[in-house]
Design an enzyme around this catalytic site. Sequence first.
Site, PDB file in Angstrom:
ATOM      1  N   CYS A  66     -21.149 -26.037  -1.246  1.00 58.55           N
ATOM      2  CA  CYS A  66     -21.707 -24.228  -1.569  1.00 58.55           C
ATOM      3  C   CYS A  66     -21.643 -24.100  -0.173  1.00 58.55           C
ATOM      4  CB  CYS A  66     -23.289 -24.905  -2.373  1.00 58.55           C
ATOM      5  SG  CYS A  66     -23.937 -23.636  -2.334  1.00 58.55           S
TER       6      CYS A  66
ATOM      7  N   HIS B  28     -18.751 -44.996   5.759  1.00 60.44           N
ATOM      8  CA  HIS B  28     -19.718 -44.010   5.603  1.00 60.44           C
ATOM      9  C   HIS B  28     -20.205 -44.201   4.110  1.00 60.44           C
ATOM     10  CE1 HIS B  28     -18.697 -39.476   4.460  1.00 60.44           C
ATOM     11  NE2 HIS B  28     -17.784 -40.087   4.507  1.00 60.44           N
TER      12      HIS B  28
HETATM   13  N1  PMP Z   1     -12.297 -39.617  -1.213  1.00 59.08           N
HETATM   14  C1  PMP Z   1     -13.712 -39.317  -2.794  1.00 59.08           C
HETATM   15  C2  PMP Z   1     -13.722 -39.562  -4.069  1.00 59.08           C
HETATM   16  C3  PMP Z   1     -14.440 -39.683  -2.109  1.00 59.08           C
HETATM   17  O1  PMP Z   1     -16.001 -38.892  -2.094  1.00 59.08           O
HETATM   18  C4  PMP Z   1     -14.529 -38.171  -0.064  1.00 59.08           C
HETATM   19  C5  PMP Z   1     -15.804 -38.516   0.055  1.00 59.08           C
HETATM   20  N2  PMP Z   1     -16.560 -37.495  -0.093  1.00 59.08           N
HETATM   21  C6  PMP Z   1     -12.813 -38.803   0.876  1.00 59.08           C
HETATM   22  C7  PMP Z   1     -12.312 -39.184  -0.581  1.00 59.08           C
HETATM   23  C8  PMP Z   1     -12.992 -39.152   1.876  1.00 59.08           C
HETATM   24  O2  PMP Z   1     -13.887 -39.981   2.676  1.00 59.08           O
HETATM   25  P1  PMP Z   1     -14.191 -39.552   3.738  1.00 59.08           P
HETATM   26  O3  PMP Z   1     -15.317 -38.392   3.948  1.00 59.08           O
HETATM   27  O4  PMP Z   1     -14.125 -40.656   4.429  1.00 59.08           O
HETATM   28  O5  PMP Z   1     -12.934 -38.416   4.307  1.00 59.08           O
END
Ligand code: PMP
Length: 385
Positions: free
Chosen positions: A327, A201
């Site tokens: 947050c 995503h």
């Molecule tokens: N690692 C990083 C650096 C991310 O930015 C994110 C998403 N916020 C994730 C892992 C986790 O990804 P997912 O939403 O596909 O579990």
Amino acid sequence: MKTDLFLDANAGLPVRPEVLETFQRVERDCPANPSSLHGPGRKARAALEEARETVAELLGARRGEIIFTSGATEANNLAILGGARALAEGGDGPTPLFGSKAEHPSVLGPLRILQQEGCPLTLLPLKEGALVDLEGLDGAGPESFVSLQWANNETGCVQDLKQAKSRAPDSILHCDAVQGWGKLDPSAALEVADLFTLSGHKVGAPKGIGVLRVRETVPVSPILSGGGHQGGLRPGTESPALAAALAEALGLAEKERGLWEESGKEALNHLFRALLEGFPESVIHRPDPEGASLPNTASVGFPGVDGRALLPACEKVGLALSAGSACSTGAPTPSTVLLAAGVGEKLARASLRISFPPGSGRAEGEEAGKRLAEVVNRAYEVAKR
Ligand code: PMP
């Protein structure tokens, strides 16, 4: 009412229309379970394996090295828990672990679980802008497991993975590459990482799909029990439609990387100009200007401003962005990454992450900077009273 400006691309992108079409087509045409041995099952299997082949090609890997997961959180957990436990089984004693204070919670979480199981854990400190200080990696041997991000989702800092590999050449290296794909040239990260995590995503595929590339020579134990899917490493019925969507989105993101690089940098430059003109005290949290950083990302702090007021005020002027960290209560906790990178608590609280979506350029940068300066000046006046 001003039109909304979406400045939170690092949290996720909308599904690309062509990718959504692919998802729907495969879901409709291949409804069977890809593990079934009958004709419809074999058709679903063929679609799944075609997607696996495409992802393997993109990552310079073999088909058997590509493990589809529910997202990067699961891929990170599988890499770290499964990788470190497999190392311990083959060695003599708990696996020494290395990570950094810039890592995402889905990396820090499994590292902490292993620490509770008795594995010694070193979290490398950060320099300015969340650049990982890699000195502590010296001496990590073949029994060690290292997990480092490619790029930081808050400050945009790009880590020096080649240097990490040269300091710990015999250790297993896992890379959370989620924020780099489509924004940076992947060749160096792909070359040095034994385990490589991506999320759908973040690149225009639907939510709920991710991938872990597991180099053939690297032992990993499954973390779920169930059937023998995906070489026994990740039990659970696979989704050919999600896999096909992921493969297409990863390919498109890589193909259009140059576009994001150019326009994103322009958006950032105009954002900084407008912000510094409107609120000259603005502080940009980044490594020295020579340091590599994501073309679309900036973390900016506003001295003298009450951080609690910022997000709701941004919302009012149509800016969709994030504070440095989640947050959940309405009272932003300061970003642990910024604190570890030496930013004071008050300033860390009064900091925002801006991440432009692909295609943003001068107009978006200027407009974001102007609106932000407006919000910040108002918050500054209130805090002075
Ligand atoms: N690692 C990083 C650096 C991310 O930015 C994110 C998403 N916020 C994730 C892992 C986790 O990804 P997912 O939403 O596909 O579990």
